[in-house]
Design a protein around this motif. Sequence first.
Motif, PDB file in Angstrom:
ATOM      1  N   ASN A 133       0.816  -1.210   0.000  1.00 54.48           N
ATOM      2  CA  ASN A 133       0.000   0.000   0.000  1.00 54.48           C
ATOM      3  C   ASN A 133       0.854   1.265   0.000  1.00 54.48           C
ATOM      4  O   ASN A 133       0.474   2.283  -0.586  1.00 54.48           O
ATOM      5  CB  ASN A 133      -0.961  -0.005   1.185  1.00 54.48           C
ATOM      6  CG  ASN A 133      -2.123  -0.964   0.973  1.00 54.48           C
ATOM      7  OD1 ASN A 133      -2.645  -1.075  -0.125  1.00 54.48           O
ATOM      8  ND2 ASN A 133      -2.511  -1.667   2.011  1.00 54.48           N
ATOM      9  N   ALA A 146       1.853   1.658  -3.552  1.00 54.03           N
ATOM     10  CA  ALA A 146       0.716   2.146  -4.340  1.00 54.03           C
ATOM     11  C   ALA A 146       0.516   3.640  -4.118  1.00 54.03           C
ATOM     12  O   ALA A 146       0.235   4.393  -5.067  1.00 54.03           O
ATOM     13  CB  ALA A 146      -0.549   1.379  -3.970  1.00 54.03           C
ATOM     14  N   ASP A 147       0.649   4.095  -2.895  1.00 46.28           N
ATOM     15  CA  ASP A 147       0.503   5.521  -2.602  1.00 46.28           C
ATOM     16  C   ASP A 147       1.564   6.340  -3.336  1.00 46.28           C
ATOM     17  O   ASP A 147       1.277   7.426  -3.863  1.00 46.28           O
ATOM     18  CB  ASP A 147       0.620   5.770  -1.096  1.00 46.28           C
ATOM     19  CG  ASP A 147      -0.599   5.298  -0.320  1.00 46.28           C
ATOM     20  OD1 ASP A 147      -1.648   5.041  -0.951  1.00 46.28           O
ATOM     21  OD2 ASP A 147      -0.493   5.182   0.918  1.00 46.28           O
ATOM     22  N   ARG A 203       0.684   6.657  -6.966  1.00 47.19           N
ATOM     23  CA  ARG A 203      -0.361   7.671  -7.161  1.00 47.19           C
ATOM     24  C   ARG A 203       0.251   9.069  -7.097  1.00 47.19           C
ATOM     25  O   ARG A 203      -0.125   9.954  -7.876  1.00 47.19           O
ATOM     26  CB  ARG A 203      -1.444   7.522  -6.093  1.00 47.19           C
ATOM     27  CG  ARG A 203      -2.287   6.257  -6.224  1.00 47.19           C
ATOM     28  CD  ARG A 203      -3.441   6.246  -5.240  1.00 47.19           C
ATOM     29  NE  ARG A 203      -4.099   4.947  -5.235  1.00 47.19           N
ATOM     30  CZ  ARG A 203      -3.832   3.980  -4.351  1.00 47.19           C
ATOM     31  NH1 ARG A 203      -2.924   4.184  -3.399  1.00 47.19           N
ATOM     32  NH2 ARG A 203      -4.455   2.816  -4.422  1.00 47.19           N
ATOM     33  N   VAL A 242       0.383   7.886 -11.341  1.00 46.79           N
ATOM     34  CA  VAL A 242      -0.156   6.623 -11.863  1.00 46.79           C
ATOM     35  C   VAL A 242      -1.600   6.463 -11.385  1.00 46.79           C
ATOM     36  O   VAL A 242      -1.876   6.516 -10.185  1.00 46.79           O
ATOM     37  CB  VAL A 242       0.700   5.427 -11.386  1.00 46.79           C
ATOM     38  CG1 VAL A 242       0.074   4.108 -11.830  1.00 46.79           C
ATOM     39  CG2 VAL A 242       2.124   5.554 -11.918  1.00 46.79           C
ATOM     40  N   GLN A 243      -2.507   6.261 -12.317  1.00 50.15           N
ATOM     41  CA  GLN A 243      -3.928   6.189 -11.993  1.00 50.15           C
ATOM     42  C   GLN A 243      -4.334   4.834 -11.401  1.00 50.15           C
ATOM     43  O   GLN A 243      -5.214   4.764 -10.551  1.00 50.15           O
ATOM     44  CB  GLN A 243      -4.769   6.476 -13.245  1.00 50.15           C
ATOM     45  CG  GLN A 243      -4.559   7.870 -13.817  1.00 50.15           C
ATOM     46  CD  GLN A 243      -4.982   8.952 -12.846  1.00 50.15           C
ATOM     47  OE1 GLN A 243      -6.064   8.904 -12.275  1.00 50.15           O
ATOM     48  NE2 GLN A 243      -4.106   9.944 -12.652  1.00 50.15           N
ATOM     49  N   ARG A 244      -3.710   3.770 -11.885  1.00 45.64           N
ATOM     50  CA  ARG A 244      -4.070   2.427 -11.408  1.00 45.64           C
ATOM     51  C   ARG A 244      -2.797   1.708 -10.940  1.00 45.64           C
ATOM     52  O   ARG A 244      -2.214   0.907 -11.672  1.00 45.64           O
ATOM     53  CB  ARG A 244      -4.768   1.643 -12.514  1.00 45.64           C
ATOM     54  CG  ARG A 244      -6.092   2.258 -12.969  1.00 45.64           C
ATOM     55  CD  ARG A 244      -6.749   1.405 -14.040  1.00 45.64           C
ATOM     56  NE  ARG A 244      -7.047   0.067 -13.545  1.00 45.64           N
ATOM     57  CZ  ARG A 244      -7.322  -0.983 -14.336  1.00 45.64           C
ATOM     58  NH1 ARG A 244      -7.318  -0.833 -15.656  1.00 45.64           N
ATOM     59  NH2 ARG A 244      -7.582  -2.160 -13.814  1.00 45.64           N
ATOM     60  N   PRO A 245      -2.372   1.969  -9.729  1.00 41.05           N
ATOM     61  CA  PRO A 245      -1.134   1.364  -9.225  1.00 41.05           C
ATOM     62  C   PRO A 245      -1.143  -0.153  -9.245  1.00 41.05           C
ATOM     63  O   PRO A 245      -0.107  -0.786  -9.430  1.00 41.05           O
ATOM     64  CB  PRO A 245      -1.047   1.888  -7.789  1.00 41.05           C
ATOM     65  CG  PRO A 245      -1.877   3.111  -7.768  1.00 41.05           C
ATOM     66  CD  PRO A 245      -2.974   2.877  -8.757  1.00 41.05           C
ATOM     67  N   GLU A 246      -2.324  -0.748  -9.057  1.00 38.25           N
ATOM     68  CA  GLU A 246      -2.393  -2.207  -9.001  1.00 38.25           C
ATOM     69  C   GLU A 246      -1.981  -2.845 -10.319  1.00 38.25           C
ATOM     70  O   GLU A 246      -1.424  -3.946 -10.344  1.00 38.25           O
ATOM     71  CB  GLU A 246      -3.795  -2.668  -8.598  1.00 38.25           C
ATOM     72  CG  GLU A 246      -4.909  -2.405  -9.611  1.00 38.25           C
ATOM     73  CD  GLU A 246      -5.454  -0.992  -9.590  1.00 38.25           C
ATOM     74  OE1 GLU A 246      -6.446  -0.749 -10.303  1.00 38.25           O
ATOM     75  OE2 GLU A 246      -4.914  -0.142  -8.859  1.00 38.25           O
ATOM     76  N   VAL A 247      -2.240  -2.152 -11.439  1.00 41.67           N
ATOM     77  CA  VAL A 247      -1.853  -2.685 -12.746  1.00 41.67           C
ATOM     78  C   VAL A 247      -0.329  -2.712 -12.881  1.00 41.67           C
ATOM     79  O   VAL A 247       0.239  -3.641 -13.449  1.00 41.67           O
ATOM     80  CB  VAL A 247      -2.485  -1.840 -13.877  1.00 41.67           C
ATOM     81  CG1 VAL A 247      -1.973  -2.300 -15.243  1.00 41.67           C
ATOM     82  CG2 VAL A 247      -4.006  -1.933 -13.813  1.00 41.67           C
ATOM     83  N   SER A 297       1.046  -5.403  -9.725  1.00 42.53           N
ATOM     84  CA  SER A 297       0.690  -6.817  -9.665  1.00 42.53           C
ATOM     85  C   SER A 297       1.706  -7.746 -10.326  1.00 42.53           C
ATOM     86  O   SER A 297       2.217  -8.671  -9.673  1.00 42.53           O
ATOM     87  CB  SER A 297      -0.702  -7.038 -10.259  1.00 42.53           C
ATOM     88  OG  SER A 297      -1.072  -8.402 -10.158  1.00 42.53           O
TER      89      SER A 297
END
Length: 205
Positions: free
Chosen positions: A105, A108-109, A112, A116-121, A124
């Motif tokens: 997380n 991911a923060d 962002r 980056v709009q979709r960190p999970e992409v 992953s």
Amino acid sequence: MAGLSATGALSPRTVVAHTSGAHGLVVLGEVNGLALHPAMTFTGTDADLARLPGIAWGVTARDRVFAARLVTELGGIPEWIAEQARPTYHAALAHGANHLVTLVNEAADLLRAAGVQRPEVVLSPLLHAALDNALAMGDAALTGPVSRGDAGTVRKHLDHLTPESAPAYLALARRTAERAVAAGRLRPQDAILLLDVLSTVGSPA
């Protein structure tokens, strides 16, 4: 347990089990007990039950035959943990799983914050590969600027991290450097500048 025994609620044939990871049989007193800890994360969703088959269970028991049969019937694999080793066992799981959630997380923060709009992409495939490599290869899976002794890049990272993220990054980078040197991934002479950055940044003035 002493109270229950005194009331007669527990017969000599009663088996009592708990699922704490950090505790063994001592907390059960003299009753016939088992410590059975499923090595899995539970979030209270429907996915929890589907994750149970095939997982390891940290088991401490006087009757190993009964414990092994019970864990097997639950679809698990018994991993025998000595009474005195339960806190270390549980710390390993908490360090690996709970802190992994925080680390992911945090990453991911930061993505962002970088736009980056979709960190999970982004994360992953990278994190799945890193986890697979780490489990299969140990410290040989280390990559990135710390394992290369790239002090300049690490310093740039630290200069751009938020005050909340920098301490964790610094602590993990120090430990990564130590492991990289110990594993022969990073030569001590190549680590000098890196270790200097890691020892001075965040230190009291």
